[in-house]
Write an enzyme that holds these catalytic residues in place. Sequence first.
Site, PDB file in Angstrom:
ATOM      1  N   THR A  37     -10.529  -5.088  38.051  1.00 42.83           N
ATOM      2  CA  THR A  37      -9.662  -4.715  36.826  1.00 42.83           C
ATOM      3  C   THR A  37     -10.053  -3.405  36.210  1.00 42.83           C
ATOM      4  O   THR A  37      -9.407  -2.549  36.217  1.00 42.83           O
ATOM      5  CB  THR A  37      -9.684  -6.007  35.738  1.00 42.83           C
ATOM      6  OG1 THR A  37      -9.364  -7.115  36.406  1.00 42.83           O
ATOM      7  CG2 THR A  37      -8.643  -5.368  34.563  1.00 42.83           C
ATOM      8  N   ARG A  64      -8.226   0.533  37.016  1.00 46.84           N
ATOM      9  CA  ARG A  64      -7.569   1.067  35.738  1.00 46.84           C
ATOM     10  C   ARG A  64      -8.549   2.359  35.476  1.00 46.84           C
ATOM     11  O   ARG A  64      -7.683   3.174  34.581  1.00 46.84           O
ATOM     12  CB  ARG A  64      -7.604   0.168  34.411  1.00 46.84           C
ATOM     13  CG  ARG A  64      -6.466  -0.926  34.882  1.00 46.84           C
ATOM     14  CD  ARG A  64      -6.755  -1.718  33.704  1.00 46.84           C
ATOM     15  NE  ARG A  64      -6.019  -3.057  33.913  1.00 46.84           N
ATOM     16  CZ  ARG A  64      -5.989  -4.151  33.156  1.00 46.84           C
ATOM     17  NH1 ARG A  64      -6.556  -4.181  32.146  1.00 46.84           N
ATOM     18  NH2 ARG A  64      -5.332  -5.184  33.435  1.00 46.84           N
ATOM     19  N   CYS A  82     -19.476  -8.036  39.092  1.00 47.48           N
ATOM     20  CA  CYS A  82     -18.447  -9.012  38.384  1.00 47.48           C
ATOM     21  C   CYS A  82     -17.190  -8.691  38.562  1.00 47.48           C
ATOM     22  O   CYS A  82     -16.835  -7.382  38.679  1.00 47.48           O
ATOM     23  CB  CYS A  82     -18.772  -8.658  36.681  1.00 47.48           C
ATOM     24  SG  CYS A  82     -17.449  -9.011  35.368  1.00 47.48           S
TER      25      CYS A  82
END
Length: 112
Positions: A93, A97, A87
């Site tokens: 993302t 992070r 994904c």
Amino acid sequence: MATKSESEGSGGGKVVPVIVWNEGLRRFETEDKEAYVEYVLRDNGNVMDLIHTFVPSSKRGLGLASHLCVAAFQHAKSHSLSIIPTCSYVSETFLPRNPSWNSVLYNGAGKI
């Protein structure tokens, strides 16, 4: 079997969403089933391929996708599974992070 994710430091009045493992549908989802991260088991059930994350537009910006990923990664770690981050949310993302979860990633021969 349903499990709930736990979050650290829930001070400041923030509500921590309850994330449930829906083994039958192979996903981790919010209690209302509206937001989820789907997975496919690979390598004889030893690898969890996170293939899709969905959060409805009405619930975006609340950090639900991150909570869903944390639940999936915690589950994988506690069950000695590796993760393939197919994904784009997970790979582009969430992991940048949260690099501490890189230790759970699959490298083709097991965990990295």
